[in-house]
Write a protein that holds these residues in place. Structure first.
Motif, PDB file in Angstrom:
ATOM      1  N   LYS A  68       0.816  -1.218   0.000  1.00  0.00           N
ATOM      2  CA  LYS A  68       0.000   0.000   0.000  1.00  0.00           C
ATOM      3  C   LYS A  68       0.847   1.264   0.000  1.00  0.00           C
ATOM      4  N   LEU A  69       2.119   1.149   0.367  1.00  0.00           N
ATOM      5  CA  LEU A  69       2.970   2.325   0.457  1.00  0.00           C
ATOM      6  C   LEU A  69       2.994   3.098  -0.857  1.00  0.00           C
ATOM      7  N   HIS A  70       3.122   2.403  -1.979  1.00  0.00           N
ATOM      8  CA  HIS A  70       3.168   3.071  -3.280  1.00  0.00           C
ATOM      9  C   HIS A  70       1.915   3.912  -3.513  1.00  0.00           C
ATOM     10  N   GLN A  71       0.761   3.410  -3.094  1.00  0.00           N
ATOM     11  CA  GLN A  71      -0.483   4.155  -3.266  1.00  0.00           C
ATOM     12  C   GLN A  71      -0.469   5.443  -2.437  1.00  0.00           C
ATOM     13  N   PHE A  72      -0.018   5.340  -1.190  1.00  0.00           N
ATOM     14  CA  PHE A  72       0.068   6.537  -0.350  1.00  0.00           C
ATOM     15  C   PHE A  72       1.025   7.552  -0.955  1.00  0.00           C
ATOM     16  N   LEU A  73       2.191   7.088  -1.376  1.00  0.00           N
ATOM     17  CA  LEU A  73       3.181   7.988  -1.940  1.00  0.00           C
ATOM     18  C   LEU A  73       2.663   8.658  -3.207  1.00  0.00           C
ATOM     19  N   SER A  74       1.908   7.925  -4.005  1.00  0.00           N
ATOM     20  CA  SER A  74       1.331   8.484  -5.218  1.00  0.00           C
ATOM     21  C   SER A  74       0.340   9.599  -4.893  1.00  0.00           C
ATOM     22  N   VAL A  75      -0.544   9.359  -3.942  1.00  0.00           N
ATOM     23  CA  VAL A  75      -1.539  10.353  -3.543  1.00  0.00           C
ATOM     24  C   VAL A  75      -0.861  11.591  -2.963  1.00  0.00           C
ATOM     25  N   LEU A  76       0.209  11.375  -2.194  1.00  0.00           N
ATOM     26  CA  LEU A  76       0.893  12.479  -1.532  1.00  0.00           C
ATOM     27  C   LEU A  76       1.985  13.118  -2.393  1.00  0.00           C
ATOM     28  N   LYS A  77       2.121  12.625  -3.628  1.00  0.00           N
ATOM     29  CA  LYS A  77       3.112  13.172  -4.571  1.00  0.00           C
ATOM     30  C   LYS A  77       4.523  13.177  -3.968  1.00  0.00           C
ATOM     31  N   SER A  78       4.908  12.015  -3.450  1.00  0.00           N
ATOM     32  CA  SER A  78       6.211  11.892  -2.805  1.00  0.00           C
ATOM     33  C   SER A  78       6.938  10.650  -3.312  1.00  0.00           C
ATOM     34  N   ASN A  79       8.256  10.657  -3.145  1.00  0.00           N
ATOM     35  CA  ASN A  79       9.072   9.522  -3.570  1.00  0.00           C
ATOM     36  C   ASN A  79       9.291   8.489  -2.477  1.00  0.00           C
ATOM     37  N   SER A  80       9.189   8.917  -1.207  1.00  0.00           N
ATOM     38  CA  SER A  80       9.476   7.987  -0.118  1.00  0.00           C
ATOM     39  C   SER A  80       8.846   8.464   1.185  1.00  0.00           C
ATOM     40  N   SER A  81       8.737   7.545   2.139  1.00  0.00           N
ATOM     41  CA  SER A  81       8.263   7.899   3.478  1.00  0.00           C
ATOM     42  C   SER A  81       9.242   8.847   4.152  1.00  0.00           C
ATOM     43  N   ASN A  82      10.531   8.628   3.912  1.00  0.00           N
ATOM     44  CA  ASN A  82      11.538   9.517   4.505  1.00  0.00           C
ATOM     45  C   ASN A  82      11.326  10.957   4.049  1.00  0.00           C
ATOM     46  N   HIS A  83      11.009  11.138   2.777  1.00  0.00           N
ATOM     47  CA  HIS A  83      10.732  12.486   2.266  1.00  0.00           C
ATOM     48  C   HIS A  83       9.552  13.105   3.012  1.00  0.00           C
ATOM     49  N   LEU A  84       8.494  12.329   3.226  1.00  0.00           N
ATOM     50  CA  LEU A  84       7.320  12.831   3.941  1.00  0.00           C
ATOM     51  C   LEU A  84       7.664  13.172   5.387  1.00  0.00           C
ATOM     52  N   ASN A  85       8.485  12.325   6.025  1.00  0.00           N
ATOM     53  CA  ASN A  85       8.868  12.573   7.417  1.00  0.00           C
ATOM     54  C   ASN A  85       9.665  13.867   7.549  1.00  0.00           C
ATOM     55  N   PHE A  86      10.619  14.083   6.641  1.00  0.00           N
ATOM     56  CA  PHE A  86      11.414  15.309   6.686  1.00  0.00           C
ATOM     57  C   PHE A  86      10.561  16.534   6.363  1.00  0.00           C
ATOM     58  N   LEU A  87       9.605  16.395   5.462  1.00  0.00           N
ATOM     59  CA  LEU A  87       8.698  17.493   5.149  1.00  0.00           C
ATOM     60  C   LEU A  87       7.901  17.883   6.394  1.00  0.00           C
ATOM     61  N   ALA A  88       7.344  16.890   7.088  1.00  0.00           N
ATOM     62  CA  ALA A  88       6.577  17.158   8.311  1.00  0.00           C
ATOM     63  C   ALA A  88       7.453  17.837   9.356  1.00  0.00           C
ATOM     64  N   TYR A  89       8.656  17.323   9.541  1.00  0.00           N
ATOM     65  CA  TYR A  89       9.571  17.900  10.522  1.00  0.00           C
ATOM     66  C   TYR A  89       9.886  19.358  10.179  1.00  0.00           C
ATOM     67  N   ASN A  90      10.183  19.625   8.927  1.00  0.00           N
ATOM     68  CA  ASN A  90      10.502  20.993   8.521  1.00  0.00           C
ATOM     69  C   ASN A  90       9.311  21.933   8.683  1.00  0.00           C
TER      70      ASN A  90
END
Length: 110
Positions: A24-46
């Motif tokens: 399911k990770l690929h589906q989440f990343l597609s919806v969120l327009k991201s390449n990885s969970s790490n990218h999303l985590n750093f975005l949230a942190y920033n």
């Protein structure tokens, strides 16, 4: 109560991090327009530490964001996921008894 697009994005990012080893990770990343969970985590942190930082001492704005994760006691979380939730998303983590006390937990959450 207001649900902003960034709030929804952060919730979906938290869920995608939990799905790190799932198809399911690929589906989440597609919806969120991201390449990885790490990218999303750093975005949230920033966002939480820079953009939404409390600037009231310098005469700027202060925005309070409620960010928490409630998990049933029967579900064990990986330590690495708990670290991401606490460190990147600055979210409170609470374990509750949803199965035998749903009304009590509902009242506490609200």
């Amino acid at each position: 109560m207001v649900y902003s697009p960034i709030s929804i994005h952060m919730v979906l990012s938290l869920v995608s991090t939990a799905e790190a080893n799932s198809p399911k990770l690929h589906q989440f990343l597609s919806v969120l327009k991201s390449n990885s969970s790490n990218h999303l985590n750093f975005l949230a942190y920033n966002l939480l530490t820079s953009v939404l930082a409390d600037a009231s001492a310098a005469g700027g704005s202060c925005l309070n964001l409620v960010n928490g994760l409630w998990v049933d006691r029967s579900h064990q979380l990986d330590d690495s996921y708990v670290q991401v939730v606490c460190n990147y998303y600055k979210a409170a983590l609470k374990q509750a008894d949803f199965k035998s006390n749903p009304d009590g937990v509902r009242i506490e959450v609200n």
